[in-house]
Enzyme design. Structure first.
Site, PDB file in Angstrom:
ATOM      1  N   GLU A  83       0.844  -1.192   0.000  1.00  0.00           N
ATOM      2  CA  GLU A  83       0.000   0.000   0.000  1.00  0.00           C
ATOM      3  C   GLU A  83       0.884   1.248   0.000  1.00  0.00           C
ATOM      4  O   GLU A  83       1.926   1.275   0.663  1.00  0.00           O
ATOM      5  CB  GLU A  83      -0.889  -0.016   1.247  1.00  0.00           C
ATOM      6  CG  GLU A  83      -1.823   1.161   1.376  1.00  0.00           C
ATOM      7  CD  GLU A  83      -2.570   1.172   2.702  1.00  0.00           C
ATOM      8  OE1 GLU A  83      -3.639   1.793   2.762  1.00  0.00           O
ATOM      9  OE2 GLU A  83      -2.072   0.554   3.676  1.00  0.00           O
ATOM     10  N   LYS A 183     -10.335   0.601  -0.964  1.00  0.00           N
ATOM     11  CA  LYS A 183     -10.200   0.343   0.471  1.00  0.00           C
ATOM     12  C   LYS A 183     -11.405   0.856   1.246  1.00  0.00           C
ATOM     13  O   LYS A 183     -11.812   2.008   1.103  1.00  0.00           O
ATOM     14  CB  LYS A 183      -8.908   0.986   0.991  1.00  0.00           C
ATOM     15  CG  LYS A 183      -8.598   0.699   2.455  1.00  0.00           C
ATOM     16  CD  LYS A 183      -7.296   1.381   2.855  1.00  0.00           C
ATOM     17  CE  LYS A 183      -6.955   1.134   4.322  1.00  0.00           C
ATOM     18  NZ  LYS A 183      -5.708   1.847   4.706  1.00  0.00           N
ATOM     19  N   CYS A 216      -4.612  -3.388   4.246  1.00  0.00           N
ATOM     20  CA  CYS A 216      -4.148  -2.875   5.540  1.00  0.00           C
ATOM     21  C   CYS A 216      -5.216  -2.933   6.639  1.00  0.00           C
ATOM     22  O   CYS A 216      -5.561  -4.001   7.122  1.00  0.00           O
ATOM     23  CB  CYS A 216      -3.600  -1.455   5.360  1.00  0.00           C
ATOM     24  SG  CYS A 216      -2.471  -0.942   6.698  1.00  0.00           S
TER      25      CYS A 216
END
Length: 500
Positions: A83, A183, A216
């Site tokens: 990321e 995300k 993440c």
């Protein structure tokens, strides 16, 4: 006759080439790259325009080019990058504008940017990534910022008429864009927007079947991660991350391995490498084995390449999906001499561990049996230690809302080395230890989502001997540790009690 023989020889040669590329069909070769990111503070703080943004991103992509070629040379069939690895972080909504590319939805558009670079404007980064994948015949996973215009009838559209997304892209080995994921769970990312709808993104490969993708902070919440694993029965995940290590419970590799172990999946995790921000920790994790990298001392990036078992095929049928983690280590777990009854009430104290008020009790001998409770959660420990060198340990319990960036509900049992020789240091950040343990840790968790981890000195990972449910409690055991114990944790998540 000669022509027939020649055709047979050519066909045999092609078969050998295909076989050498595919290798053992029960395994595939994966790569992840922990990238020592090249930062541009000027572009992060001020708007540097498209030209400056491209120059900055191409500096990082120069490194990507080298690593993709090296991974392919070692036989890798898929590579995952971290990321923020191309563009960075700490942007404002205005300063990131030069980095944005509009990424089409591969479910609606079939497109190879390498073959059709002019089909969509201002897609130079997509073009370069696509060509890397095509040139090296490798599946490629990367993270980049996406712009999607939303002016018109959309009542939730930002005032500037566009949405900015933290976005993962996946290219097949012929350079085609095959997946795009926005995300869901942002972590202090004011330059990006939360997608209006949760996205469950998967893609298929010829060498290992289906993969899911999320990013993440997503791994700590139900959506989309847990729904992907439960309802879509995904057994493999690619995971770009920019993870800040949080000891003693949430070091990057610690939770990556715990997640793979708990769910019995393959997890390909690539982290940013910025030691000054405590960002390191990548790996290729299977339910029973790990190839990982953790380096807080140097500024070097690291390529990991490893053979990964192909999971057995499963039916993509929500009606038959598992409803909880299913680790292959759960067969016949047991703790010798441990009791599920409340033991002799210990002398307890409270201390802060990762912003939460844990209830602790100290280990006072080289061996023993202890319990500690916090609310309805009670944790039990049987242990024997050696090479103590005066190090102080405690067992802690926490049951409640975690006071972090997002309020998530936790149930945690943890055996931790205290940072000093007094009880107020228990729960502090520490990564070194010399005391080795044989132990069994268990708790009466109310949730099926429990993530087991053992962290040894130097942030080294240890595979438990046994982990799973028995008599209504979840336990983890280990004997014969060769390095000192930093943390043994059972990290339970009660997703339904999270406070949004």
């Amino acid at each position: 006759m000669r022509l027939t023989v020649l055709i047979d020889i050519v066909a045999l040669g092609l078969c050998l080439v295909v076989f050498s590329r595919a290798g053992d069909v029960s395994h595939y070769i994966a790569a992840v790259y922990e990238h020592n990111f090249k930062i541009s503070l000027i572009c992060s703080l001020f708007t540097c325009g498209r030209k400056g943004a491209l120059q900055h991103m191409h500096e990082n992509l120069d490194v990507y080019e080298e690593q993709v070629a090296e991974a392919a040379k070692q036989g890798a069939q898929i590579i995952v990058f971290p990321e923020d690895g191309i563009h960075g972080f700490r942007f404002t909504r205005h300063s990131i504008t030069g980095y944005l590319e509009t990424i089409p939805d591969p479910k609606e558009v079939s497109w190879s940017p390498c073959l059709e670079p002019e089909r969509f404007p201002n897609t130079e980064i997509l073009h370069r990534l696509s060509c890397m994948a095509q040139r090296n015949s490798i599946y490629l996973v990367a993270n980049m910022p996406d712009r999607q215009d939303c002016a018109g009838a959309d009542p939730q559209c930002p005032t500037d008429g566009r949405r900015h997304y933290n976005t993962d892209v996946v290219f097949s080995d012929n350079g085609t864009l095959v997946a795009r994921y926005h995300k869901q769970n942002l972590y202090k990312e004011k330059e990006f927007d939360v997608p209006p709808e949760i996205e469950y993104v998967t893609f298929n490969t010829p060498f290992a079947g289906k993969f899911a993708i999320f990013t993440c902070f997503d791994i700590l919440f139900r959506e989309p991660a847990i729904t992907l694993l439960e309802k879509h029965q995904v057994k493999q995940v690619v995971f770009p991350t920019a993870w800040i290590n949080k000891l003693p419970l949430l070091s990057a590799v610690q939770f990556q391995q715990a997640f793979a172990t708990a769910w019995g999946i393959n997890l390909l995790a690539a982290n940013i490498h910025l030691p000054r921000f405590k960002m390191t920790g990548s790996g290729i994790f299977t339910p029973t084995n790990s190839t990982f990298h953790y380096d807080i001392e140097t500024s070097k990036g690291r390529l990991l390449v490893s053979k990964v078992p192909v999971p057995p095929p499963v039916q993509d049928d929500p009606s038959t999906a598992s409803q909880s983690p299913q680790s292959p280590l759960t067969q016949n777990p047991e703790c010798s001499r441990i009791s599920t009854a409340i033991l002799e009430p210990p002398a307890v104290f409270h201390a802060n561990m990762m912003n939460d008020n844990f209830t602790f009790t100290l280990l006072t001998g080289k061996k023993g049996e202890l319990s500690v409770c916090n609310g309805h959660l009670c944790c039990y420990l049987t242990y024997q230690q050696s090479n103590t060198n005066g190090e102080l340990y405690a067992i802690g319990a926490f049951n409640g809302l975690h006071k972090g960036h997002r309020q998530s509900f936790l149930e945690v049992c943890a055996l931790v080395r205290c940072a000093g020789d007094s009880q107020d240091t228990c729960g502090a950040d520490i990564s070194q230890a010399s005391t080795t343990f044989d132990f069994c840790l268990q708790g009466n968790f109310s949730t099926p989502y429990v993530y087991p981890s053992i962290l040894a000195s130097g942030v080294d990972l240890v595979i438990p001997d046994g982990v799973g449910w028995t008599s209504g409690s979840f336990l983890m055991s280990k004997e014969g540790m060769s390095k000192g114990l930093v943390t043994a944790a059972l990290y339970g998540r009660v997703y339904d009690k999270d406070k949004v």
